[in-house]
Design a protein around this motif. Structure first.
Motif, short mmCIF file in Angstrom:
data_model
loop_
_atom_site.label_atom_id
_atom_site.label_comp_id
_atom_site.label_asym_id
_atom_site.label_seq_id
_atom_site.Cartn_x
_atom_site.Cartn_y
_atom_site.Cartn_z
N ALA A 190 -77.73 -80.62 -15.45
CA ALA A 190 -77.66 -79.35 -16.15
C ALA A 190 -78.73 -79.32 -17.23
O ALA A 190 -78.95 -80.32 -17.92
CB ALA A 190 -76.28 -79.14 -16.77
N ALA A 191 -79.39 -78.17 -17.36
CA ALA A 191 -80.46 -78.03 -18.36
C ALA A 191 -80.19 -76.81 -19.23
O ALA A 191 -79.63 -75.80 -18.77
CB ALA A 191 -81.82 -77.91 -17.67
N PHE A 192 -80.63 -76.91 -20.49
CA PHE A 192 -80.34 -75.89 -21.49
C PHE A 192 -81.56 -75.65 -22.37
O PHE A 192 -82.29 -76.58 -22.70
CB PHE A 192 -79.17 -76.34 -22.39
N MET A 193 -81.75 -74.39 -22.77
CA MET A 193 -82.77 -74.06 -23.76
C MET A 193 -82.22 -74.35 -25.15
O MET A 193 -81.10 -73.96 -25.48
CB MET A 193 -83.15 -72.58 -23.67
N GLU A 194 -83.01 -75.04 -25.96
CA GLU A 194 -82.59 -75.40 -27.31
C GLU A 194 -82.99 -74.30 -28.29
O GLU A 194 -84.15 -73.89 -28.36
CB GLU A 194 -83.26 -76.72 -27.70
N HIS A 195 -81.99 -73.79 -29.04
CA HIS A 195 -82.21 -72.79 -30.08
C HIS A 195 -83.01 -71.58 -29.58
O HIS A 195 -83.90 -71.07 -30.27
CB HIS A 195 -82.92 -73.41 -31.29
N SER A 196 -82.67 -71.11 -28.39
CA SER A 196 -83.36 -69.94 -27.85
C SER A 196 -82.95 -68.68 -28.59
O SER A 196 -81.77 -68.44 -28.86
CB SER A 196 -83.04 -69.79 -26.36
N GLN A 197 -83.93 -67.85 -28.90
CA GLN A 197 -83.68 -66.57 -29.56
C GLN A 197 -83.51 -65.43 -28.55
O GLN A 197 -83.36 -64.27 -28.94
CB GLN A 197 -84.84 -66.24 -30.50
N GLY A 198 -83.51 -65.76 -27.27
CA GLY A 198 -83.50 -64.75 -26.22
C GLY A 198 -84.82 -64.77 -25.49
O GLY A 198 -85.76 -65.47 -25.87
N TYR A 199 -84.93 -63.99 -24.44
CA TYR A 199 -86.14 -64.04 -23.62
C TYR A 199 -86.36 -62.71 -22.93
O TYR A 199 -85.44 -61.92 -22.71
CB TYR A 199 -86.03 -65.17 -22.59
N ARG A 200 -87.61 -62.45 -22.62
CA ARG A 200 -88.00 -61.21 -21.96
C ARG A 200 -88.44 -61.52 -20.53
O ARG A 200 -89.20 -62.46 -20.29
CB ARG A 200 -89.13 -60.52 -22.73
N VAL A 201 -87.96 -60.73 -19.59
CA VAL A 201 -88.38 -60.80 -18.20
C VAL A 201 -88.93 -59.43 -17.83
O VAL A 201 -88.18 -58.45 -17.81
CB VAL A 201 -87.23 -61.19 -17.25
N GLY A 202 -90.23 -59.36 -17.57
CA GLY A 202 -90.84 -58.05 -17.38
C GLY A 202 -90.77 -57.27 -18.68
O GLY A 202 -91.29 -57.70 -19.71
N GLU A 203 -90.09 -56.13 -18.65
CA GLU A 203 -89.95 -55.28 -19.84
C GLU A 203 -88.54 -55.30 -20.41
O GLU A 203 -88.20 -54.46 -21.25
CB GLU A 203 -90.34 -53.83 -19.48
N VAL A 204 -87.71 -56.25 -19.97
CA VAL A 204 -86.31 -56.26 -20.36
C VAL A 204 -86.00 -57.53 -21.15
O VAL A 204 -86.39 -58.63 -20.75
CB VAL A 204 -85.39 -56.17 -19.12
N ASP A 205 -85.28 -57.37 -22.26
CA ASP A 205 -84.86 -58.51 -23.08
C ASP A 205 -83.46 -58.97 -22.66
O ASP A 205 -82.58 -58.15 -22.39
CB ASP A 205 -84.81 -58.12 -24.55
N PHE A 206 -83.29 -60.29 -22.62
CA PHE A 206 -82.01 -60.89 -22.26
C PHE A 206 -81.56 -61.83 -23.38
O PHE A 206 -82.38 -62.40 -24.09
CB PHE A 206 -82.14 -61.64 -20.94
N PRO A 207 -80.24 -62.00 -23.53
CA PRO A 207 -79.71 -62.75 -24.66
C PRO A 207 -79.69 -64.25 -24.43
O PRO A 207 -79.81 -64.73 -23.29
CB PRO A 207 -78.28 -62.22 -24.78
N ALA A 208 -79.52 -64.98 -25.51
CA ALA A 208 -79.33 -66.43 -25.43
C ALA A 208 -78.47 -66.88 -26.61
O ALA A 208 -78.36 -66.18 -27.62
CB ALA A 208 -80.67 -67.15 -25.46
N THR A 209 -77.90 -68.06 -26.47
CA THR A 209 -77.06 -68.65 -27.51
C THR A 209 -77.94 -69.53 -28.39
O THR A 209 -78.44 -70.56 -27.95
CB THR A 209 -75.94 -69.49 -26.88
#
Length: 256
Positions: A190-209
């Protein structure tokens, strides 16, 4: 996404069908990043060390597969059937299109896997084995697994539980849902992003913890695992995109 105070966004509040697999692949997987090479190498070695000399198990699952085939490729020598679980309709369409003959840019990931003889000496080509093993992608959420009575012998979950919600409670529940469907003793990665502020794919923003770090990952997994090894990957100068501080990979087994 930009840093700063942001309102909480739960998984069910996200329009996952707006996820653009083409944009995500173009940014992340057309050319293999050094951090992905390290992840693939460590997962390969973990699975090989566990299974070598023991033959295949019946089933594997990649949870929240998205437009990423390398977790399934890493499972090819080790299980008869692989389930790809995915919520987004556009990602499901992409995965269905890859089952018969996956795109050539995934060959660079297979080449890394083939540094281990179990992959290099597969009895058929990886495309044939992928077509044989990978079932039609299954629509569903990570959280659906908490009520699922099925169990798998091998599992992967890459950048999912922390990349679908801003809620630390949902993150922890998602990790538990993943681990709950693995048979006792089943190896996982299992892999995890550390301290992610969220991410954009194309023109859409997605959340992160945002709270995710090694201590939080260890807490979320602690009741479920044994023989687990944790790796923190990527220096800030090597990040694939802005808005996070590194990646955390855990390789282990479901507690007996």
């Amino acid at each position: 996404m930009t840093s700063g105070t942001a309102a909480q966004k739960l998984n069910d509040e996200v329009s996952w069908d707006d996820f653009d697999p083409g944009a995500y692949i173009s940014h992340n997987y057309l050319k293999m990043q050094a951090v992905d090479e390290e992840i693939v190498s460590r997962v390969r070695d973990h699975f090989s060390d566990h299974f070598r000399g023991g033959g295949r198990v019946a089933s594997g699952i990649d949870v929240g597969a998205g437009p990423n085939l390398y977790p399934a490729l890493a499972m090819l020598p080790w299980c008869d059937r692989i389930t790809l679980l995915e919520r987004s309709s556009r990602n499901l369409e992409y995965l269905r299109g890859q089952c018969a003959d996956y795109d050539r840019h995934w060959d660079q990931f297979w080449d890394v896997l083939c540094r281990d003889e179990a992959y290099a000496e597969l009895d058929v080509t990886p495309r044939v084995r992928f077509k044989e093993a990978v079932q039609q992608p299954e629509p569903g959420s990570l959280f659906d697994l908490c009520a699922d009575t099925r169990r798998w012998d091998l599992g992967t979950m890459f950048f999912v539980a922390e990349s679908i919600t801003t809620s630390i409670d949902e993150f922890r529940r998602g990790v538990g849902c993943f681990m709950s469907v693995l048979n006792p003793g089943a190896p996982f990665a299992a892999a995890f992003m550390e301290h992610s502020q969220g991410y954009r794919v194309g023109e859409v923003d997605f959340p992160a913890t945002r709270e995710i770090d090694e201590a939080e990952v260890e807490t979320a997994l602690g009741d479920f695992t044994q023989d687990a090894k944790m790796y923190r990957l990527a220096n800030p100068g090597d990040l694939v995109r802005d808005g996070y501080t590194g990646m955390i990979l855990v390789c282990g087994r479901r507690k007996e």
